[in-house]
Scaffold this motif. Sequence first.
Motif, PDB file in Angstrom:
ATOM      1  N   VAL A   2       0.868  -1.178   0.000  1.00 61.78           N
ATOM      2  CA  VAL A   2       0.000   0.000   0.000  1.00 61.78           C
ATOM      3  C   VAL A   2       0.906   1.230   0.000  1.00 61.78           C
ATOM      4  O   VAL A   2       1.715   1.410   0.905  1.00 61.78           O
ATOM      5  CB  VAL A   2      -0.875   0.012   1.271  1.00 61.78           C
ATOM      6  CG1 VAL A   2      -1.783   1.233   1.286  1.00 61.78           C
ATOM      7  CG2 VAL A   2      -1.673  -1.284   1.381  1.00 61.78           C
ATOM      8  N   VAL A   3       0.783   2.056  -1.026  1.00 62.74           N
ATOM      9  CA  VAL A   3       1.592   3.277  -1.088  1.00 62.74           C
ATOM     10  C   VAL A   3       0.742   4.415  -0.531  1.00 62.74           C
ATOM     11  O   VAL A   3      -0.251   4.811  -1.146  1.00 62.74           O
ATOM     12  CB  VAL A   3       2.055   3.574  -2.526  1.00 62.74           C
ATOM     13  CG1 VAL A   3       2.974   4.797  -2.555  1.00 62.74           C
ATOM     14  CG2 VAL A   3       2.784   2.358  -3.106  1.00 62.74           C
ATOM     15  N   ALA A   4       1.107   4.880   0.655  1.00 62.48           N
ATOM     16  CA  ALA A   4       0.225   5.812   1.366  1.00 62.48           C
ATOM     17  C   ALA A   4       1.005   6.949   2.002  1.00 62.48           C
ATOM     18  O   ALA A   4       2.118   6.766   2.500  1.00 62.48           O
ATOM     19  CB  ALA A   4      -0.558   5.066   2.452  1.00 62.48           C
ATOM     20  N   ASN A   5       0.396   8.119   1.975  1.00 69.18           N
ATOM     21  CA  ASN A   5       0.836   9.292   2.725  1.00 69.18           C
ATOM     22  C   ASN A   5      -0.238  10.323   2.467  1.00 69.18           C
ATOM     23  O   ASN A   5      -0.472  10.690   1.312  1.00 69.18           O
ATOM     24  CB  ASN A   5       2.203   9.799   2.251  1.00 69.18           C
ATOM     25  CG  ASN A   5       2.743  10.898   3.176  1.00 69.18           C
ATOM     26  OD1 ASN A   5       1.981  11.559   3.875  1.00 69.18           O
ATOM     27  ND2 ASN A   5       4.051  11.091   3.162  1.00 69.18           N
ATOM     28  N   THR A  16       4.464   4.767  -7.074  1.00 67.59           N
ATOM     29  CA  THR A  16       3.697   3.551  -7.384  1.00 67.59           C
ATOM     30  C   THR A  16       3.971   3.076  -8.805  1.00 67.59           C
ATOM     31  O   THR A  16       4.329   1.913  -9.035  1.00 67.59           O
ATOM     32  CB  THR A  16       2.186   3.801  -7.209  1.00 67.59           C
ATOM     33  OG1 THR A  16       1.928   4.289  -5.889  1.00 67.59           O
ATOM     34  CG2 THR A  16       1.390   2.530  -7.435  1.00 67.59           C
ATOM     35  N   VAL A  17       3.802   3.973  -9.781  1.00 69.17           N
ATOM     36  CA  VAL A  17       3.895   3.532 -11.181  1.00 69.17           C
ATOM     37  C   VAL A  17       5.333   3.208 -11.577  1.00 69.17           C
ATOM     38  O   VAL A  17       5.580   2.257 -12.332  1.00 69.17           O
ATOM     39  CB  VAL A  17       3.269   4.559 -12.163  1.00 69.17           C
ATOM     40  CG1 VAL A  17       1.777   4.710 -11.888  1.00 69.17           C
ATOM     41  CG2 VAL A  17       3.962   5.910 -12.130  1.00 69.17           C
ATOM     42  N   ASN A  18       6.296   3.972 -11.068  1.00 71.61           N
ATOM     43  CA  ASN A  18       7.685   3.725 -11.470  1.00 71.61           C
ATOM     44  C   ASN A  18       8.281   2.498 -10.782  1.00 71.61           C
ATOM     45  O   ASN A  18       9.059   1.763 -11.384  1.00 71.61           O
ATOM     46  CB  ASN A  18       8.542   4.971 -11.239  1.00 71.61           C
ATOM     47  CG  ASN A  18       8.237   6.053 -12.262  1.00 71.61           C
ATOM     48  OD1 ASN A  18       8.271   5.814 -13.459  1.00 71.61           O
ATOM     49  ND2 ASN A  18       7.912   7.246 -11.795  1.00 71.61           N
ATOM     50  N   LEU A 120       0.655  -3.263  -6.173  1.00 69.15           N
ATOM     51  CA  LEU A 120       0.901  -1.948  -5.570  1.00 69.15           C
ATOM     52  C   LEU A 120      -0.388  -1.142  -5.627  1.00 69.15           C
ATOM     53  O   LEU A 120      -1.010  -1.033  -6.697  1.00 69.15           O
ATOM     54  CB  LEU A 120       2.012  -1.202  -6.319  1.00 69.15           C
ATOM     55  CG  LEU A 120       3.442  -1.494  -5.853  1.00 69.15           C
ATOM     56  CD1 LEU A 120       3.853  -2.914  -6.191  1.00 69.15           C
ATOM     57  CD2 LEU A 120       4.429  -0.517  -6.451  1.00 69.15           C
ATOM     58  N   ILE A 121      -0.802  -0.632  -4.487  1.00 74.59           N
ATOM     59  CA  ILE A 121      -2.066   0.109  -4.403  1.00 74.59           C
ATOM     60  C   ILE A 121      -1.759   1.586  -4.176  1.00 74.59           C
ATOM     61  O   ILE A 121      -1.148   1.953  -3.165  1.00 74.59           O
ATOM     62  CB  ILE A 121      -2.954  -0.429  -3.261  1.00 74.59           C
ATOM     63  CG1 ILE A 121      -3.138  -1.955  -3.396  1.00 74.59           C
ATOM     64  CG2 ILE A 121      -4.304   0.274  -3.266  1.00 74.59           C
ATOM     65  CD1 ILE A 121      -3.874  -2.600  -2.219  1.00 74.59           C
ATOM     66  N   ASP A 122      -2.179   2.429  -5.114  1.00 75.43           N
ATOM     67  CA  ASP A 122      -1.969   3.879  -5.001  1.00 75.43           C
ATOM     68  C   ASP A 122      -3.164   4.497  -4.287  1.00 75.43           C
ATOM     69  O   ASP A 122      -4.278   4.468  -4.806  1.00 75.43           O
ATOM     70  CB  ASP A 122      -1.806   4.489  -6.397  1.00 75.43           C
ATOM     71  CG  ASP A 122      -1.395   5.956  -6.333  1.00 75.43           C
ATOM     72  OD1 ASP A 122      -0.712   6.347  -5.365  1.00 75.43           O
ATOM     73  OD2 ASP A 122      -1.755   6.715  -7.253  1.00 75.43           O
ATOM     74  N   CYS A 123      -2.923   5.025  -3.091  1.00 70.90           N
ATOM     75  CA  CYS A 123      -4.013   5.557  -2.266  1.00 70.90           C
ATOM     76  C   CYS A 123      -4.277   7.034  -2.549  1.00 70.90           C
ATOM     77  O   CYS A 123      -3.380   7.764  -2.963  1.00 70.90           O
ATOM     78  CB  CYS A 123      -3.675   5.409  -0.784  1.00 70.90           C
ATOM     79  SG  CYS A 123      -3.642   3.696  -0.265  1.00 70.90           S
TER      80      CYS A 123
END
Length: 279
Positions: A2-5, A16-18, A120-123
Amino acid sequence: MVVANQKGGVGKTTTTVNLAASLALHGARVLVIDLDPQGNASTALGIDHHAEVPSIYDVLVDSKPLSGVVQPVQDVEGLFCAPATIDLAGAEIELVSLVARESRLQRAIQAYEQPLDYILIDCPPSLGLLTVNAMVAGAEVLIPIQCEYYALEGLGQLLRNVELVRGHLNPDLHVSTILLTMYDGRTRLASQVADEVRNHFGEEVLRTSIPRSVRISEAPSYGQTVLTYDPGSSGALSYLEAAREIALRGVGIHYDAQHAHAGAQHHQHSQHSMSEGIQ
């Protein structure tokens, strides 16, 4: 992951994408789930996401199978995307009344039968129900931190939310990775922030940091990641190196930055040869 901030503009979507493209170029099969109503991850991967496109909204709100919305990314073999549409903006409210509202993404991922190495989850830049769905579905949290003043501000709330989700909904969840983004080696501030983050988080911080880069910023307007837009750029090489570090951590191999830098020049390796080369 989970990519979060919840702070905007720290490089969440870019990361996330790179990272996803880097892992795919290393031979992994990678799915990006775009959970941000703005759909920037979908745009950067060249995936159409206008209102009529089947999207992650249909999965969360209408229980559509994930396989019905996942699209292959044209430029990168092994990379896939579940796009976001603007409908997601209302999903926070629509989810409130649904059964098992926090675990709808988790159920969709569990029912997805295609083989994958990474998801990978882009929040979105908030800590609402969409981010909670990501945290219930994920095992690891990756936090991109921008190397600027106030870098650590607001992180306490994110870490508390991770703890809440771990305590009540997903005991496997943990912050595994911190990535320093927009690093400008010429400024004292950037190195002070980097030191502060490393002191605060220790081993979770990747050795590789992502530089400030015009190429990284330009790539999405061409519907590309920096890996295909300018493969030889410092931005592309640093994401390849960060991805390599993440992959090696995942299989428990000690990371050697010197090997990695040499290896980043030859980034078409499969994951197997990648891990062998490091040993």
